[in-house]
Design a protein around this motif. Structure first.
Motif, PDB file in Angstrom:
ATOM      1  N   THR A  53       0.830  -1.214   0.000  1.00 54.59           N
ATOM      2  CA  THR A  53       0.000   0.000   0.000  1.00 54.59           C
ATOM      3  C   THR A  53       0.860   1.258   0.000  1.00 54.59           C
ATOM      4  O   THR A  53       0.523   2.262  -0.633  1.00 54.59           O
ATOM      5  CB  THR A  53      -0.921   0.013   1.232  1.00 54.59           C
ATOM      6  N   LEU A  60      -9.509   6.818  -3.246  1.00 58.21           N
ATOM      7  CA  LEU A  60     -10.480   5.896  -2.700  1.00 58.21           C
ATOM      8  C   LEU A  60     -11.554   5.559  -3.735  1.00 58.21           C
ATOM      9  O   LEU A  60     -12.029   4.434  -3.827  1.00 58.21           O
ATOM     10  CB  LEU A  60     -11.120   6.526  -1.462  1.00 58.21           C
ATOM     11  N   PHE A 271      -5.097   8.161   8.351  1.00 54.98           N
ATOM     12  CA  PHE A 271      -5.890   6.956   8.120  1.00 54.98           C
ATOM     13  C   PHE A 271      -7.374   7.228   8.313  1.00 54.98           C
ATOM     14  O   PHE A 271      -8.194   6.814   7.502  1.00 54.98           O
ATOM     15  CB  PHE A 271      -5.444   5.850   9.084  1.00 54.98           C
ATOM     16  N   TYR A 277      -4.405   6.470   2.573  1.00 58.34           N
ATOM     17  CA  TYR A 277      -3.854   5.216   3.093  1.00 58.34           C
ATOM     18  C   TYR A 277      -2.393   5.002   2.738  1.00 58.34           C
ATOM     19  O   TYR A 277      -1.627   4.508   3.564  1.00 58.34           O
ATOM     20  CB  TYR A 277      -4.737   4.035   2.669  1.00 58.34           C
TER      21      TYR A 277
ATOM     22  N   ALA B 150      -3.131   0.066  11.827  1.00 58.41           N
ATOM     23  CA  ALA B 150      -3.254   0.628  10.479  1.00 58.41           C
ATOM     24  C   ALA B 150      -3.127  -0.467   9.426  1.00 58.41           C
ATOM     25  O   ALA B 150      -3.843  -0.462   8.426  1.00 58.41           O
ATOM     26  CB  ALA B 150      -2.204   1.706  10.261  1.00 58.41           C
ATOM     27  N   THR B 154      -6.011  -1.459   6.850  1.00 57.67           N
ATOM     28  CA  THR B 154      -5.807  -1.351   5.408  1.00 57.67           C
ATOM     29  C   THR B 154      -6.237  -2.635   4.710  1.00 57.67           C
ATOM     30  O   THR B 154      -6.862  -2.610   3.648  1.00 57.67           O
ATOM     31  CB  THR B 154      -4.322  -1.071   5.102  1.00 57.67           C
ATOM     32  N   LEU B 157     -10.006  -2.951   4.690  1.00 54.56           N
ATOM     33  CA  LEU B 157     -10.540  -1.951   3.779  1.00 54.56           C
ATOM     34  C   LEU B 157     -10.477  -2.433   2.337  1.00 54.56           C
ATOM     35  O   LEU B 157     -11.420  -2.290   1.566  1.00 54.56           O
ATOM     36  CB  LEU B 157      -9.705  -0.680   3.943  1.00 54.56           C
ATOM     37  N   ASN B 158      -9.316  -3.035   1.993  1.00 54.04           N
ATOM     38  CA  ASN B 158      -9.139  -3.435   0.600  1.00 54.04           C
ATOM     39  C   ASN B 158      -9.794  -4.761   0.287  1.00 54.04           C
ATOM     40  O   ASN B 158     -10.044  -5.061  -0.879  1.00 54.04           O
ATOM     41  CB  ASN B 158      -7.649  -3.473   0.263  1.00 54.04           C
ATOM     42  N   PHE B 242      -9.075   1.846  14.761  1.00 54.64           N
ATOM     43  CA  PHE B 242      -8.766   1.651  13.354  1.00 54.64           C
ATOM     44  C   PHE B 242      -9.606   0.558  12.710  1.00 54.64           C
ATOM     45  O   PHE B 242      -9.660   0.462  11.493  1.00 54.64           O
ATOM     46  CB  PHE B 242      -7.273   1.295  13.177  1.00 54.64           C
TER      47      PHE B 242
END
Lengths: 308, 296
Positions: A53, A60, A271, A277, B150, B154, B157-158, B242
């Protein structure tokens, strides 16, 4: 469940593990499987994913693609260098304070507490059980402007010294670096005390007696016997304090000001608010890399290889 | 202080000061208060440190009886028991408390079961992947929480996983595992293997040996791991923030939000109650352990 039960029954033969029947060779792997899989999927995989990432670009809405955009790292170092410096400075200060405050307490519990030992240990761990956010908010009351702490520091002219050092400003403690370091020290003190205690507790009392019989003063006994033997605890305690403290953002947020923001605050903002990100990922990685370097250097100096 | 010392006592020296008894160069005697201070320096410093640890808890207790004037509960105004008689009088607070409790219970069960199995593997077996496994377990404890938080966020999220109860639970089991493994492993490694051998010599089967000997011996370690993971999960804020959705507000997240909007006194009530309950549980556990040890 029978496979689970087998570890309780080591082989009847007096020989070592080499003589175990082959069926048993797989048992430890089966036992490790759930925990290992969980950590692999939800700890290692995310870290690898985050590495990718950090070199992605996009948004987004349109989605992110790996473009090997290493410039994010330079931007992060450029823009947030101050945050990194502050994080490591505050964390180092808090670690030193934790060691200075925690050592006497750990020593007292290990050698002077007698039958109160367990009660004192409970008192060290007990704050853990109240929400630490509530306790950190309590520091707002303790350090409030015009409160007893500020008054006492002022009367003792300590505030003049700390202001001169840049730790406080305008006759107040709240919203200054001093408040953040105080909160960090407070929140991570048990992480220092417990490893210190467990390494002090292991020291044979007869060693102290031997030192005394050899005409060592209490100070010499401490310098030549107790402290060196407690070094594994010192190393473990400093790491357990420094590493989480350098990534913390709660103390800086609740007790500090915009001028005391640490890397954690920046990562959290990127974040959760900015939703950038790749930047958050790059910052996490820089933080991790810097900690890794610092810890490696420290371990080489401290010379303690085994930790757990 | 009453350790037997094999060396003969020197003439004229009081037995209450054994260390400096026969020291070659004895300094001039210090004034009494200074001597007392020096003798008890460790206890004084240790007590001060303990005070540093406990003062916020006292402040939380004190301010749970406050009647604040504004939205914030940082300044003492007047004594009141309103918050104690009406602990759930704040919107959403008790809901967040039950959510935190549910997550903590489930995370504790998951982490304790998985962690205990892994701890036995690491304490009782020698195998090739042991070093890797130990490193894998050590890393989550040695990493700043933001980084873990985080990176897991991540990933979720993905993967387009919906944030909420499940993601929080997954994250909590993940970071509690290591602590359980370390606690149980320490206990299992300090257990005397001869006790299990004895059980086997007395014709106990593997299941019987495990249930009647191994498990009771390991129980304090397992209990410590479970207690620790409950406390860690219940109290976790960074990883939860988070990995929680907008509709799942745990108790620490509620407190965080309240710190910005205005903290109700009830937050202090809950903080105090948690402290008292936890200390009571630990003390009862200690007392029963002591009694059992004495009756044996």
């Amino acid at each position: 469940m029978t496979a689970v039960v087998t570890p309780g029954a080591p082989p009847t033969a007096p020989g070592g593990p080499a003589e175990r029947p082959p069926r048993r060779r797989l048992t430890p792997y089966w036992l490790l499987l759930p925990a290992g899989l969980w950590l692999a999927v939800f700890f290692v995989a995310p870290l690898i994913y985050q590495a990718s990432t950090s070199v992605q670009t996009g948004s987004l809405e349109e989605g992110y693609r790996v473009t090997w955009h290493f410039a994010t790292y330079w931007d992060v170092l450029d823009k947030y260098g101050e945050h990194f410096l502050r994080s490591f400075g505050y964390a180092a200060a808090a670690t030193v304070l934790c060691l200075l405050i925690g050592y006497p307490l750990a020593y007292m519990i290990a050698f002077r507490a007698g039958r109160w030992r367990n009660v004192l240990l409970v008192m060290v761990i007990a704050p853990f059980f109240t929400s630490f956010l509530i306790r950190t908010l309590a520091w707002k009351t303790i350090l409030s402007d015009g409160g007893p702490v500020v008054g006492a520091l002022e009367a003792l002219h300590i505030l003049d010294v700390t202001s001169w050092l840049g730790l406080t400003s305008d006759e107040r403690v709240l919203a200054t670096p001093l408040a953040v370091v105080c909160g960090l020290t407070y929140n991570f003190l048990p992480f220092m005390i417990l490893p210190l205690y467990s390494s002090l507790e292991r020291i044979e009392p007869s060693l102290h007696e031997a030192a005394r019989d050899l005409y060592a003063t209490p100070a010499t006994t401490f310098r030549k016997v107790t402290f060196p033997l407690s070094l594994p605890g010192v190393v473990a305690g400093t790491l357990l304090t420094f590493i989480p403290a350098s990534g913390d953002y709660i103390n800086a947020q609740l007790l500090g000001s915009p001028n005391t923001q640490m890397v954690g605050n920046a990562i959290q903002k990127q974040f959760l608010n900015v939703l950038d990100y790749p930047t958050a990922a790059a910052m996490s990685f820089v933080l991790m890399a810097l900690i890794l370097i610092a810890v490696t250097l420290y371990m080489r100096r401290a010379g303690t290889e085994e930790l757990v | 202080m009453s350790r037997p010392s094999p060396a003969p006592p020197a003439a004229g020296a009081p037995s209450s000061a054994p260390p400096a008894r026969t020291a070659p160069r004895r300094p001039a005697p210090l004034p009494a208060p200074v001597r007392l201070l020096r003798k008890h320096a460790v206890v004084i410093a240790g007590s001060l440190a303990l005070g540093y640890l406990l003062v916020p808890n006292l402040v939380v207790l004190l301010f749970s009886f406050n009647k604040p004037a504004g939205r914030f509960n940082y300044e003492w105004r007047a004594f009141s028991t309103d918050a104690w008689t009406n602990p759930c009088g704040v919107a959403d607070m008790c809901g967040s408390l039950t959510l935190s409790l549910r997550i903590a219970v489930l995370a504790t069960i998951g982490a304790t079961v998985f962690g205990t199995l892994a701890a036995f593997a690491l304490a009782r077996f020698r195998f090739r992947a042991k070093g890797t496994a130990n490193a894998l377990i050590f890393l989550p404890m040695a990493m700043p929480e933001v980084v873990m938080a985080a990176s897991l966020g991540t990933l979720f999220l993905n993967m387009r996983v919906a944030f909420g109860f499940t993601t929080i639970l997954i994250a909590h089991i993940m970071f509690c595992l290591s602590f359980v493994i370390v606690a149980v492993k320490a206990r299992v490694m300090s257990m005397d293997p001869r006790l299990e051998e004895a059980a086997r010599d007395l014709y106990a089967g593997p299941v019987q040996t495990f249930l009647r000997v191994t498990l009771p011996l390991a129980a304090p370690g397992i209990a410590a791991g479970a207690l620790l993971s409950f406390a860690l999960s219940f109290d976790d804020f960074i990883i939860t923030q988070f990995n929680a959705g907008p509709s799942t507000v745990t108790f620490p997240m509620f407190v965080w939000g309240a710190a910005q909007r205005g903290t109700p006194v009830q937050v202090n009530v809950i903080g105090t109650a948690m402290f008292v309950i936890a200390v009571a549980i630990v003390l009862v556990g200690q007392l029963t352990a002591n009694r059992r040890r004495r009756s044996r």
